[in-house]
Motif scaffolding. Structure first.
Motif, mmCIF file in Angstrom:
data_model
loop_
_atom_site.group_PDB
_atom_site.id
_atom_site.type_symbol
_atom_site.label_atom_id
_atom_site.label_comp_id
_atom_site.label_asym_id
_atom_site.label_seq_id
_atom_site.Cartn_x
_atom_site.Cartn_y
_atom_site.Cartn_z
ATOM 1 N N MET A 1 48.927 37.462 50.116
ATOM 2 C CA MET A 1 48.545 38.257 48.934
ATOM 3 C C MET A 1 49.801 38.584 48.153
ATOM 4 N N GLN A 2 49.787 38.273 46.862
ATOM 5 C CA GLN A 2 50.952 38.490 46.014
ATOM 6 C C GLN A 2 50.710 39.673 45.072
ATOM 7 N N PRO A 3 51.761 40.444 44.776
ATOM 8 C CA PRO A 3 51.604 41.527 43.792
ATOM 9 C C PRO A 3 51.177 40.948 42.451
ATOM 10 N N ARG A 4 50.358 41.671 41.742
ATOM 11 C CA ARG A 4 49.859 41.198 40.455
ATOM 12 C C ARG A 4 50.925 41.420 39.393
ATOM 13 N N ALA A 5 51.597 40.312 38.973
ATOM 14 C CA ALA A 5 52.687 40.425 38.019
ATOM 15 C C ALA A 5 52.286 39.960 36.640
ATOM 16 N N ASP A 6 51.079 39.391 36.502
ATOM 17 C CA ASP A 6 50.685 38.787 35.231
ATOM 18 C C ASP A 6 49.868 39.729 34.364
ATOM 19 N N ALA A 7 49.744 40.978 34.730
ATOM 20 C CA ALA A 7 49.009 41.933 33.898
ATOM 21 C C ALA A 7 49.537 43.324 34.179
ATOM 22 N N THR A 8 49.526 44.145 33.184
ATOM 23 C CA THR A 8 49.958 45.527 33.360
ATOM 24 C C THR A 8 48.884 46.308 34.096
ATOM 25 N N ALA A 9 49.290 47.449 34.633
ATOM 26 C CA ALA A 9 48.333 48.297 35.328
ATOM 27 C C ALA A 9 47.227 48.758 34.391
ATOM 28 N N SER A 10 47.580 49.031 33.150
ATOM 29 C CA SER A 10 46.558 49.499 32.212
ATOM 30 C C SER A 10 45.556 48.399 31.903
ATOM 31 N N ALA A 11 46.025 47.152 31.802
ATOM 32 C CA ALA A 11 45.104 46.039 31.548
ATOM 33 C C ALA A 11 44.171 45.833 32.729
ATOM 34 N N LEU A 12 44.706 45.937 33.942
ATOM 35 C CA LEU A 12 43.867 45.785 35.130
ATOM 36 C C LEU A 12 42.869 46.932 35.225
ATOM 37 N N ARG A 13 43.320 48.152 34.916
ATOM 38 C CA ARG A 13 42.411 49.293 34.946
ATOM 39 C C ARG A 13 41.250 49.088 33.968
ATOM 40 N N GLU A 14 41.582 48.621 32.776
ATOM 41 C CA GLU A 14 40.541 48.373 31.775
ATOM 42 C C GLU A 14 39.565 47.306 32.253
ATOM 43 N N ARG A 15 40.085 46.306 32.902
ATOM 44 C CA ARG A 15 39.236 45.224 33.417
ATOM 45 C C ARG A 15 38.294 45.737 34.496
ATOM 46 N N LEU A 16 38.833 46.500 35.433
ATOM 47 C CA LEU A 16 38.014 47.023 36.519
ATOM 48 C C LEU A 16 37.040 48.083 36.031
ATOM 49 N N ALA A 17 37.390 48.793 34.954
ATOM 50 C CA ALA A 17 36.534 49.851 34.428
ATOM 51 C C ALA A 17 35.258 49.315 33.796
ATOM 52 N N ARG A 18 35.117 48.000 33.667
ATOM 53 C CA ARG A 18 33.834 47.434 33.261
ATOM 54 C C ARG A 18 32.773 47.692 34.321
ATOM 55 N N ASP A 19 33.211 47.955 35.545
ATOM 56 C CA ASP A 19 32.290 48.316 36.615
ATOM 57 C C ASP A 19 32.008 49.811 36.550
ATOM 58 N N ALA A 20 30.717 50.174 36.524
ATOM 59 C CA ALA A 20 30.340 51.579 36.356
ATOM 60 C C ALA A 20 30.862 52.439 37.492
ATOM 61 N N VAL A 61 36.021 41.610 42.708
ATOM 62 C CA VAL A 61 36.075 40.270 42.141
ATOM 63 C C VAL A 61 36.677 40.356 40.738
ATOM 64 N N LEU A 62 37.751 39.618 40.503
ATOM 65 C CA LEU A 62 38.401 39.602 39.190
ATOM 66 C C LEU A 62 37.998 38.388 38.364
ATOM 67 N N ASP A 63 37.910 37.235 39.006
ATOM 68 C CA ASP A 63 37.487 35.999 38.352
ATOM 69 C C ASP A 63 36.644 35.198 39.334
ATOM 70 N N GLY A 64 35.717 34.388 38.788
ATOM 71 C CA GLY A 64 34.879 33.583 39.650
ATOM 72 C C GLY A 64 33.701 34.369 40.176
ATOM 73 N N LEU A 83 28.238 38.086 43.634
ATOM 74 C CA LEU A 83 29.061 39.129 43.037
ATOM 75 C C LEU A 83 30.024 38.518 42.030
ATOM 76 N N GLU A 84 29.952 39.026 40.798
ATOM 77 C CA GLU A 84 30.812 38.554 39.720
ATOM 78 C C GLU A 84 31.726 39.693 39.266
ATOM 79 N N PRO A 85 32.741 39.384 38.490
ATOM 80 C CA PRO A 85 33.670 40.426 38.034
ATOM 81 C C PRO A 85 32.948 41.540 37.287
ATOM 82 N N PRO A 86 33.321 42.787 37.551
ATOM 83 C CA PRO A 86 34.339 43.251 38.496
ATOM 84 C C PRO A 86 33.706 43.958 39.692
#
Length: 265
Positions: A1-20, A61-64, A83-86
């Protein structure tokens, strides 16, 4: 497992926040899930975990997509969920510390966010109020499982299929980005997967879907089902008033579901 370096924490938070569930979790848990996690990538057909594996934390789930299922001794597969993102999974073993209850396998190239068990439990020890958020996640899963069990016992095949599509539509709509338009709902779902979810034959599933398509309720194509007429699908599902209330609450106070979507022209 690698640290997520391709997105900021705020971008990831916004992505995950699509989940209620994540969106309404306490800030302490949101921050912890972001700080403690990292990405893991799976190839098509690769298992995230097997039934009986030791618990290793919480996933989103982030992608796929992930297929959650069980296999009988005869090799027959029972699909519990796609199960689909997120979407999040893995919360049961956080509570009972017991092995995984089902298999989780990648439907295609898939990326997940993994929060390992030990640091997550340490966070929960420091912030015990966060346990309630995880309890809500598990309660939601349990509620849907009860609905599925009741559908199997009380409803004929067409109503069961329509009801499952209604719930899948609700999940898909809830996970749309904020401000996304309503209308048609596309479910990336093969007929064979839907048949496995409902313990129906491929032939029966195809006949029911064809009948709904002939009535303009949905369109069927390879690898997807497009719901065009949400109210007609809800009518075919025979939803009770109590179930309609649950759907309304599921939408989080205003998200359009299939019952609200306009019939496409």
């Amino acid at each position: 497992m690698q640290p997520r370096a391709d997105a900021t924490a705020s971008a990831l938070r916004e992505r995950l926040a699509r989940d209620a569930w994540f969106r309404h979790a306490t800030p302490a848990l949101q921050d912890g899930l972001l700080a403690l996690g990292g990405t893991r990538r799976l190839n098509t057909g690769e298992h995230l975990f097997f039934r009986g594996d030791a618990p290793d934390g919480l996933y989103a789930v982030l992608d796929g997509a992930l297929r959650v299922s069980g296999l009988g001794e005869d090799g027959k597969e029972a699909v519990l969920a796609l199960l689909e993102p997120p979407a999040w999974l893995g919360e049961v073993s956080l509570f009972d510390r017991l092995p995984r209850t089902h298999d989780a396998v990648a439907e295609g190239p898939t990326e997940v966010w993994h929060v390992p068990q030990a640091p997550l439990l340490a966070l929960l020890a420091r912030e015990p109020g966060c346990w309630r958020d995880l309890g809500v996640l598990m309660a939601t899963r349990l509620r849907l499982a009860f609905i599925a069990m009741e559908d199997m016992a009380l409803h004929p095949a067409e109503a069961r299929l329509a009801r499952r599509l209604v719930w899948l539509c609700e999940v898909a709509v809830a996970q749309r980005p904020a401000g996304a338009a309503g209308g048609e709902v596309v479910l990336p779902l093969r007929q064979s997967q839907l048949a496995a979810m409902l313990s129906l034959s491929r032939q029966t599933t195809n006949q029911i879907l064809q009948g709904l398509q002939d009535r303009g309720v949905l369109r069927v194509a390879y690898g997807r089902i497009t719901v065009c007429d949400g109210p007609a699908l809800c009518e075919a599902a025979g939803l009770s008033k109590a179930e309609q209330v649950v759907l309304s609450q599921w939408r989080g106070g205003g998200e359009p579901g299939p019952a609200d979507s306009p019939r496409s022209a």
